[in-house]
Scaffold this active site. Structure first.
Site, PDB file in Angstrom:
ATOM      1  N   CYS A 285       0.827  -1.213   0.000  1.00 17.79           N
ATOM      2  CA  CYS A 285       0.000   0.000   0.000  1.00 17.79           C
ATOM      3  C   CYS A 285       0.855   1.255   0.000  1.00 17.79           C
ATOM      4  O   CYS A 285       0.352   2.360  -0.131  1.00 17.79           O
ATOM      5  CB  CYS A 285      -0.926   0.019   1.216  1.00 17.79           C
ATOM      6  SG  CYS A 285      -2.222  -1.217   1.170  1.00 17.79           S
TER       7      CYS A 285
ATOM      8  N   GLU B 152       2.321   3.036   2.294  1.00 17.35           N
ATOM      9  CA  GLU B 152       2.327   4.064   3.322  1.00 17.35           C
ATOM     10  C   GLU B 152       3.624   4.035   4.119  1.00 17.35           C
ATOM     11  O   GLU B 152       3.899   4.926   4.910  1.00 17.35           O
ATOM     12  CB  GLU B 152       1.128   3.928   4.277  1.00 17.35           C
ATOM     13  CG  GLU B 152       1.129   2.696   5.152  1.00 17.35           C
ATOM     14  CD  GLU B 152       0.406   1.538   4.524  1.00 17.35           C
ATOM     15  OE1 GLU B 152      -0.064   0.650   5.261  1.00 17.35           O
ATOM     16  OE2 GLU B 152       0.293   1.517   3.284  1.00 17.35           O
TER      17      GLU B 152
END
Length: 741
Positions: A444, A446
């Site tokens: 993802c 992040e």
């Protein structure tokens, strides 16, 4: 921060445009979707409201001597530390009879009971207060073991104060550990087997070390498989391409019979031996003996679920051999690296783990890599190409025209601006070059990561706080949980070497759209600034007490998933598609939750994908004043991501941005050019009210639609299922997880 266009993601401070397999109906919908990680601008603002030294002044006072036994004997042998005695009965009695504030009309409690409520010794499932007790107790056991093993001072009275504060914060969902932490912390996985990797969300591995012999060819592939089978999502690069010649198993050597152990380790080692045999001229072919692997549909102890039998592994061995054999005499290529990683992901999915999370990183000038998901050129990859998102390491100022043409056709590859990630923490601060060794990121994105590094995330819900002081106090408990996870070693020496040095964590915020709607952007800015400074102070003081390095990065915005559902929060920084919507939850036909839900009146239908499952429809109200995506322009969403990258996240901001194709689609190229320097089924009101009216609601003056509240009674229901739920996988977000097509 992360960006997904239709079925793709764009990551900025490190990351991508990557594919999701949307049905045709979704592709033709009015709103397209994209996600993106924004780099950083170089503006700077300084705010200096001093904070008291909480850890040294209050929480880790050395005034009281430790009553714990020293864990090192006279001859230097380590003893197992005494178990932390957590929270007396009088304290816990304050919570046992309180109904937890699960969110979204019972959806939060359904997700909790399905996913995180473990089976106790008496065969019953945990209640929420018991899950919180297990998690907090496990957290402080890790601390106590670390303190005593290193001959440091343990203060049991102050530990109780901290534990009670953490318990209250989690119970009231002011912050929550990641789903993996709710599932594993304090369980036999950590307390008896020391499998601390199960507490981390995602990882990254580079193939670069193949070039100079610092890594065997199979090492990164084995790591990805091992981590994936533990539920850890993994990113990887293609820098090892061209490093070694594929020779094939020697026909001059006799074959080796390899009996595969019935364990995760056995599967992984067999794959490693097979791959390495194609690069060592002194090794003959392998013949695998699968007789020790348990048959299908037997329970898997520790990690939940049931066995798949040996068939997925047999298929993987066959496909690895076919992939390498057809390239004998040629150097290891970009395509072969990604093929092997994707085939491993497919095996993990087939092995009764319905999902996999991978992200590949490549060169933006490499046509071979750019066309990996062009199935006209690579038809053989259609069978397993879906198992990874693909992105490129992009320099700032890249001409995006050529790659955007490929993105228009299949949504890939995405973009990762690694230089920004290596140079900057928050974007409002000057370059600090903390992450110069970072080589990629998690699926993802992040979190920026070094090779073999893992990350642990926690989630804080600002709207569940009454004041800034309350918020700061929660940050202290949330950070303590995440920092404690860094004390646990994994079974990978390469990972320990990075993680014990970096101590990277991600304190994330969720429910941001709700907070802005109720409190305003100005208050969010204040809380972000003060919260970030507070976390740095806490990190300094806590690191000194544990005698470990400060964390290289501390804050993030993750996409979120099931954890935010527990708390009734919008995920991460995302706005809902509509204030009212229907959320569908898959449950086993044998689940003890089915009958209470039927009695309550929820719509339940057979699952057309999984014959042993049912699907429950839950009506959701995100709250008055929360705008929907149709009311938020692409530019506002990107600006909010840049705002959070500037004032909160020193890791990345992961988000999904929607745009209207006809009016905003032509601006996408220009949006990327601007923000690369700054970032790293809906229903209407009437339908919602109609559904609510058919359910057994209770009147209340404070909550629910038209003064009614939905509350399903799940207490004291008989539990027919005596097995633990499956391990929570990856980042507990659907954004970076790829389902099989």
């Amino acid at each position: 921060m992360l960006i997904k266009v239709l079925s793709r993601y764009i990551f900025n401070k490190c990351v991508l445009f990557s594919p999701r397999n949307f049905p045709p109906s979704a592709q033709s919908s009015y709103y397209s979707v994209f996600t993106f990680v924004l780099p950083r601008n170089i503006s700077r603002q300084n705010f200096s409201i001093p904070k008291p030294n909480f850890w040294t002044r209050k929480y880790f006072s050395s005034a009281r001597p430790s009553t714990s036994k020293n864990s090192i004997t006279a001859d230097g042998v380590h003893k197992k530390a005494e178990e932390f005695r957590l929270l007396n009965d009088s304290f816990l009695s304050n919570y046992k009879n309180i109904a937890p504030s699960f969110g979204f009309n019972g959806l939060g409690e359904i997700v909790y009971r399905r996913t995180y409520s473990r089976v106790k010794a008496d065969g019953k499932k945990e209640q929420w207060w018991e899950t919180v007790e297990r998690v907090v107790k496990g957290t402080f056991n890790m601390q106590k073991r670390w303190i005593e093993q290193n001959g440091l001072a343990w203060d049991p009275i102050k530990a109780q104060e901290l534990a009670q504060s953490m318990y209250d914060k989690i119970f009231n969902m002011k912050f929550l550990p990641p789903g993996r932490g709710l599932w594993a912390m304090g369980s036999p996985l950590t307390e008896e087997r020391d499998i601390y990797a199960s507490l981390n969300n995602c990882a990254f591995v580079s193939t670069e070390n193949m070039r100079d012999g610092r890594s065997s060819i199979s090492a990164p592939f084995k790591f990805l498989m091992d981590a994936s089978m533990l539920g850890v999502g993994v990113g990887f690069d293609t820098k090892g391409a061209g490093s070694k010649l594929i020779r094939g198993p020697s026909t001059l050597r006799s074959s080796t019979v390899y009996v595969i152990e019935d364990s995760r380790e056995g599967w992984v080692e067999s794959v490693g031996e097979l791959i390495d045999s194609y690069f060592d001229e002194n090794v003959g072919p392998y013949e695998f003996d699968y007789s020790q692997i348990r048959p299908p549909n037997l329970p898997i102890k520790g990690f939940g679920g049931v066995s798949s039998g040996p068939q997925p592994l047999k298929q993987l061995h066959k496909h690895i051999s076919q992939t390498l054999s057809k390239n004998i005499g040629a150097p290891l290529s970009v395509t072969t690296i990604v093929d092997l990683m994707n085939l491993i992901g497919k095996c993990v999915v087939s092995g009764n783990i319905r999902r996999a999370a991978e992200i590949a990183f490549g060169d933006p000038q490499d046509n071979e890599y750019i066309n990996l998901k062009n199935y006209e050129i690579n038809p053989h990859r259609r069978e397993y190409g879906w198992t990874s998102n693909n992105s490129v390491f992009s320099p700032l100022g890249l001409d995006y025209t050529k790659i955007c043409e490929r993105i228009k056709k299949n949504g890939e590859p995405g973009f990762a601006w690694l230089d920004n990630a290596q140079k900057y923490s928050r974007m409002c601060d000057p370059p600090d070059h903390k992450d110069t060794r970072a080589q990629g990121g998690n699926p993802c994105l992040e979190q920026t990561l070094e090779s073999y590094e893992l990350c642990c995330l926690v989630e804080i819900f600002p709207l569940n706080h009454t004041s800034l002081e309350d918020f700061l106090d929660t940050l202290r408990s949330a950070f303590l949980y995440a920092k404690t996870v860094t004390l646990g070693k994994t079974h990978w020496p390469q990972s320990n070497a990075v993680m014990l040095r970096n101590r990277r964590i991600g304190c994330g915020l969720s429910g941001i759209a709700q907070f802005i709607s109720h409190q305003g952007l100005s208050k969010l800015k204040l809380w972000c600034e003060e919260g970030y400074k507070h976390i740095q102070n806490v990190d300094k003081e806590l690191s000194e007490w544990f005698c470990i390095p400060k964390s290289i990065k501390t804050t993030t915005i993750k996409p979120s998933g099931s954890v935010s559902l527990l708390a009734g929060a919008t995920p991460g920084m995302h706005y809902p598609e509509s204030r009212y919507c229907i959320r569908r939850v898959r449950l086993s036909k044998s689940s003890e939750l089915i009958q209470p839900l039927k009695k309550f009146g929820f719509k339940i239908e057979p699952d057309v994908v999984e014959p042993n499952s049912l699907v429950v429809e839950i009506p959701i109200d995100y709250g008055e004043g929360v705008r929907s995506l149709k009311e938020i322009s692409m530019w506002e969403q990107l600006s909010l991501a840049a705002f959070l990258q500037k004032y909160w996240s020193d890791n990345q901001v992961s988000c999904t941005v929607t745009f209207e194709p006809e009016t905003e689609g032509p601006m996408l190229k220009y949006a990327l050019e601007y923000f690369q320097y700054q970032l790293k089924e809906a229903i209407n009101t009437e339908r919602y009210e109609s559904i609510i009216s058919t359910l057994l609601t209770k009147p209340t003056p404070h909550s629910g639609s038209n003064g009614k509240i939905l509350k399903v009674d799940f207490h004291d229901i008989p539990s027919e299922d005596k097995s633990d739920p499956d391990i929570e996988r990856y980042c507990d977000s659907n954004i970076c997880v790829l389902d099989p097509v």
